[in-house]
Design a protein around this motif. Sequence first.
Motif, PDB file in Angstrom:
ATOM      1  N   ASN A  17     -47.873  25.564 -90.850  1.00 42.24           N
ATOM      2  CA  ASN A  17     -49.218  25.547 -91.439  1.00 42.24           C
ATOM      3  C   ASN A  17     -49.982  24.280 -91.075  1.00 42.24           C
ATOM      4  O   ASN A  17     -51.193  24.318 -90.873  1.00 42.24           O
ATOM      5  CB  ASN A  17     -49.151  25.721 -92.951  1.00 42.24           C
ATOM      6  CG  ASN A  17     -48.738  27.118 -93.357  1.00 42.24           C
ATOM      7  OD1 ASN A  17     -48.778  28.051 -92.563  1.00 42.24           O
ATOM      8  ND2 ASN A  17     -48.314  27.262 -94.596  1.00 42.24           N
ATOM      9  N   GLY A  21     -52.456  26.073 -88.928  1.00 39.34           N
ATOM     10  CA  GLY A  21     -53.209  26.618 -90.049  1.00 39.34           C
ATOM     11  C   GLY A  21     -52.465  27.735 -90.758  1.00 39.34           C
ATOM     12  O   GLY A  21     -51.504  28.290 -90.246  1.00 39.34           O
ATOM     13  N   LYS A  22     -52.946  28.055 -91.954  1.00 45.98           N
ATOM     14  CA  LYS A  22     -52.338  29.126 -92.743  1.00 45.98           C
ATOM     15  C   LYS A  22     -52.698  30.483 -92.150  1.00 45.98           C
ATOM     16  O   LYS A  22     -53.711  30.612 -91.456  1.00 45.98           O
ATOM     17  CB  LYS A  22     -52.813  29.045 -94.195  1.00 45.98           C
ATOM     18  CG  LYS A  22     -52.304  27.825 -94.906  1.00 45.98           C
ATOM     19  CD  LYS A  22     -52.635  27.879 -96.372  1.00 45.98           C
ATOM     20  CE  LYS A  22     -51.995  26.681 -97.058  1.00 45.98           C
ATOM     21  NZ  LYS A  22     -52.045  26.776 -98.492  1.00 45.98           N
ATOM     22  N   ARG A  67     -53.636  32.210 -85.323  1.00 47.03           N
ATOM     23  CA  ARG A  67     -53.879  31.464 -86.550  1.00 47.03           C
ATOM     24  C   ARG A  67     -55.193  30.718 -86.379  1.00 47.03           C
ATOM     25  O   ARG A  67     -55.734  30.652 -85.272  1.00 47.03           O
ATOM     26  CB  ARG A  67     -52.745  30.452 -86.792  1.00 47.03           C
ATOM     27  CG  ARG A  67     -51.377  31.056 -87.116  1.00 47.03           C
ATOM     28  CD  ARG A  67     -51.311  31.438 -88.580  1.00 47.03           C
ATOM     29  NE  ARG A  67     -50.007  31.943 -88.974  1.00 47.03           N
ATOM     30  CZ  ARG A  67     -49.126  31.249 -89.702  1.00 47.03           C
ATOM     31  NH1 ARG A  67     -49.389  30.032 -90.101  1.00 47.03           N
ATOM     32  NH2 ARG A  67     -47.981  31.800 -90.031  1.00 47.03           N
ATOM     33  N   PRO A  68     -55.757  30.118 -87.434  1.00 50.80           N
ATOM     34  CA  PRO A  68     -57.054  29.442 -87.296  1.00 50.80           C
ATOM     35  C   PRO A  68     -57.068  28.308 -86.271  1.00 50.80           C
ATOM     36  O   PRO A  68     -58.069  28.104 -85.593  1.00 50.80           O
ATOM     37  CB  PRO A  68     -57.322  28.889 -88.701  1.00 50.80           C
ATOM     38  CG  PRO A  68     -56.559  29.780 -89.603  1.00 50.80           C
ATOM     39  CD  PRO A  68     -55.340  30.200 -88.842  1.00 50.80           C
ATOM     40  N   ASN A  69     -55.963  27.575 -86.118  1.00 53.83           N
ATOM     41  CA  ASN A  69     -55.949  26.414 -85.231  1.00 53.83           C
ATOM     42  C   ASN A  69     -54.948  26.538 -84.093  1.00 53.83           C
ATOM     43  O   ASN A  69     -54.615  25.532 -83.463  1.00 53.83           O
ATOM     44  CB  ASN A  69     -55.655  25.141 -86.023  1.00 53.83           C
ATOM     45  CG  ASN A  69     -56.684  24.895 -87.090  1.00 53.83           C
ATOM     46  OD1 ASN A  69     -57.859  25.136 -86.882  1.00 53.83           O
ATOM     47  ND2 ASN A  69     -56.252  24.431 -88.245  1.00 53.83           N
TER      48      ASN A  69
END
Length: 141
Positions: A17, A21-22, A67-69
């Motif tokens: 995470n 990111g989550k 994932r977001p990142n």
Amino acid sequence: MLLNVSYNDKKIIQKINDAVGKPYPLKDRFAMGGIGSPKLHVTEASVDIYNLFVLDNNTNTCNVEMRPNGIIVRFRSRLETYGLVIPYYKLNMYKGDIGIYSIYMDHYFVKVRADTKAIQRYFKKLMDHRTENLPTNLEDL
């Protein structure tokens, strides 16, 4: 970073995470049209990943989760699941001449066969998502 993600270990989940990111909520996954790739057939891999693949006689396959990142490239060896966690700022992707996509991070790499239109559309979506979410300043890292 290459991690064993077979077990529900809070330290490993926190590392993932922090790096990429989550996971996206269900609503966002539907809005994006899915975040996971179809089954990808691995044609070549770095030494660390290849050593895990040769431990069993199964076909070498993986999948990619956005994932977001960053992304997580997941694959199985024996009864364990491994994840190659790649933040967007370390991700390098190349499209080969004969329908091979190469995913690189530091000294790790995975080359997968893109033999269907669904796989090619997924990698196009992944690269578009990467350009939208790539950090622009060093402070964003």
